[in-house]
Write an enzyme that holds these catalytic residues in place. Structure first.
Site, PDB file in Angstrom:
ATOM      1  N   ASP A  67      40.244  31.281  54.240  1.00  0.00           N
ATOM      2  CA  ASP A  67      41.607  31.347  54.435  1.00  0.00           C
ATOM      3  C   ASP A  67      42.065  31.413  55.655  1.00  0.00           C
ATOM      4  O   ASP A  67      41.329  31.426  56.985  1.00  0.00           O
ATOM      5  CB  ASP A  67      41.748  32.747  53.780  1.00  0.00           C
ATOM      6  CG  ASP A  67      40.975  33.877  54.193  1.00  0.00           C
ATOM      7  OD1 ASP A  67      40.414  33.779  55.134  1.00  0.00           O
ATOM      8  OD2 ASP A  67      40.995  34.843  53.454  1.00  0.00           O
ATOM      9  N   ASN A 135      41.607  46.428  47.840  1.00  0.00           N
ATOM     10  CA  ASN A 135      42.429  46.498  46.358  1.00  0.00           C
ATOM     11  C   ASN A 135      41.512  45.406  45.645  1.00  0.00           C
ATOM     12  O   ASN A 135      42.192  44.956  44.500  1.00  0.00           O
ATOM     13  CB  ASN A 135      43.918  46.106  46.715  1.00  0.00           C
ATOM     14  CG  ASN A 135      43.922  44.782  47.256  1.00  0.00           C
ATOM     15  OD1 ASN A 135      42.990  44.031  47.634  1.00  0.00           O
ATOM     16  ND2 ASN A 135      45.265  43.938  47.556  1.00  0.00           N
ATOM     17  N   HIS A 137      40.630  42.401  46.425  1.00  0.00           N
ATOM     18  CA  HIS A 137      40.871  40.979  46.754  1.00  0.00           C
ATOM     19  C   HIS A 137      39.456  40.284  47.115  1.00  0.00           C
ATOM     20  O   HIS A 137      38.546  40.869  47.763  1.00  0.00           O
ATOM     21  CB  HIS A 137      42.045  40.865  47.493  1.00  0.00           C
ATOM     22  CG  HIS A 137      41.996  40.886  48.905  1.00  0.00           C
ATOM     23  ND1 HIS A 137      43.261  41.096  49.834  1.00  0.00           N
ATOM     24  CD2 HIS A 137      40.948  41.050  49.866  1.00  0.00           C
ATOM     25  CE1 HIS A 137      42.758  41.539  50.972  1.00  0.00           C
ATOM     26  NE2 HIS A 137      41.468  41.329  50.946  1.00  0.00           N
ATOM     27  N   GLU A 142      45.073  38.165  45.839  1.00  0.00           N
ATOM     28  CA  GLU A 142      45.437  39.361  45.580  1.00  0.00           C
ATOM     29  C   GLU A 142      45.227  39.721  44.220  1.00  0.00           C
ATOM     30  O   GLU A 142      45.264  38.757  43.323  1.00  0.00           O
ATOM     31  CB  GLU A 142      46.985  39.753  45.981  1.00  0.00           C
ATOM     32  CG  GLU A 142      46.867  39.262  47.414  1.00  0.00           C
ATOM     33  CD  GLU A 142      46.445  40.495  48.495  1.00  0.00           C
ATOM     34  OE1 GLU A 142      45.615  41.364  48.108  1.00  0.00           O
ATOM     35  OE2 GLU A 142      46.914  40.209  49.809  1.00  0.00           O
TER      36      GLU A 142
END
Ligand code: PGA
Length: 247
Positions: A67, A135, A137, A142
Site C-alpha cells: 500500500d 482494528n 485491518h 479496513e
C-alpha cells in the site's frame, strides 16, 4: 493457518527471516510481498545485517508492497516508497526496478489500481509479509472491506489515522486516503506470514485466529488461506493464550 507463539518481537522477526532466507536460497528469483509499519522494521534490519555479512543476495528478488498513502509528494519522508528505500532497499543489493510500491500520486488513480491488481495476479508473491492493525485491518483494508476486493482507494478510518499519527508532526497531516492491495490480491500470495507484536494487537489477533470469518475483521479471512503462518509475541497473543474472548 498455523499460529506460532514467539518469545518476543526479536523472535518474531528472526522466525520470519528464517522463512524468507530459506525460500530465497531455494529460489533466488523469489517474489516477496512486503509491508510497512513498525512491526516489520526488525525483520528488515535482520535482512540488512545478514546481507552485509555476505550471507544472502537479493539481486534477482522482486518485491511488491501492499500500500501507499494517496497524495504525498514523491520523496516525502512518510511515503511508503521512502520508508522501503530507507529501511531496506538502499541497504541490500536489490535492483530498485524490481521493487514495486503503488504510486499514491499517480494522476489516474483508478488506472493505477487496475494495473497494480493485474501486476499482482501475474506476479503472485511467493511470500507475503503482513502486519495487522489494532482494528484487524490488513494492509489498508479496513473493517467492512469486501473479501473480494482488488487494489482500490480507501478513506482511512479514524482509528488508523490515530495509530499512524505518531509518524507525522500532528494528526491533521496524516493523509485521509490510501491505495491498497485488496483482500483478493493479498490472498493470492502462495504463503502469507503475519507478524504481530505488542498488546495493542491482542484483540485483533484473537479475532483473526479464533473469531468468525467476517469482513468486520479483515484478517479473519486468513483462516481460509492454505498456507498462512501467524507469528505472535507473548503480549499480542495474550487473548489466544488465555483462550477467552477479549472483554
Ligand atoms: P504497525 O502497523 O506495524 O505499525 O503496528 C501494522 C498495520 O497497521 O498493518
Amino acid at each position: 493457518m498455523r499460529f506460532i507463539l514467539a518469545k518476543d518481537a526479536t523472535d518474531v522477526s528472526q522466525r520470519a527471516y528464517d522463512f524468507i532466507r530459506k525460500s530465497i536460497l531455494q529460489n533466488p528469483s523469489l517474489i516477496l510481498g512486503l509491508a510497512t509499519g513498525s512491526t516489520p522494521l526488525e525483520l528488515y534490519k535482520l535482512m540488512i545485517s545478514d546481507h552485509k555479512r555476505g550471507n544472502l543476495s537479493y539481486k534477482k528478488v522482486k518485491t511488491i508492497n501492499l500500500d501507499e498513502y494517496v497524495g504525498l509528494p514523491e520523496g516525502h519522508p512518510q511515503s511508503y516508497r521512502y520508508f522501503m528505500d530507507n529501511n531496506l532497499f538502499n541497504h541490500i543489493d536489490i535492483d530498485k526496478n524490481n521493487t514495486k510500491v503503488p504510486r499514491g500520486n499517480a494522476i489516474n488513480l483508478d488506472k493505477e489500481c487496475e494495473e497494480y491488481s493485474s501486476f499482482v495476479s501475474t506476479n503472485r508473491p511467493d511470500i507475503q509479509i503482513l502486519g495487522i492493525g489494532s482494528n484487524g485491518h490488513i494492509a489498508f483494508n479496513e473493517p467492512g472491506t469486501s473479501f473480494n476486493s482488488s487494489t482500490h482507494i480507501v478513506k482511512l478510518k479514524d482509528s488508523t489515522i490515530k495509530d499512524n499519527a505518531r509518524f507525522f508532526e500532528n494528526e491533521s497531516e496524516v493523509p485521509q486516503q490510501a491505495i491498497t492491495m485488496g483482500i483478493k490480491d493479498i490472498m493470492s500470495a502462495k504463503m502469507i506470514i503475519l507478524l504481530a507484536t505488542g498488546s495493542s494487537k491482542a484483540e485483533a489477533l484473537y479475532r483473526a485466529i479464533k473469531g468468525p470469518i467476517t469482513e468486520d475483521c479483515p484478517a479473519s479471512i486468513l483462516q481460509t488461506h492454505p498456507n498462512t503462518v501467524i507469528l505472535g509475541d507473548h503480549t499480542s497473543s495474550f487473548w489466544i493464550r488465555v483462550n477467552r474472548e477479549p472483554e
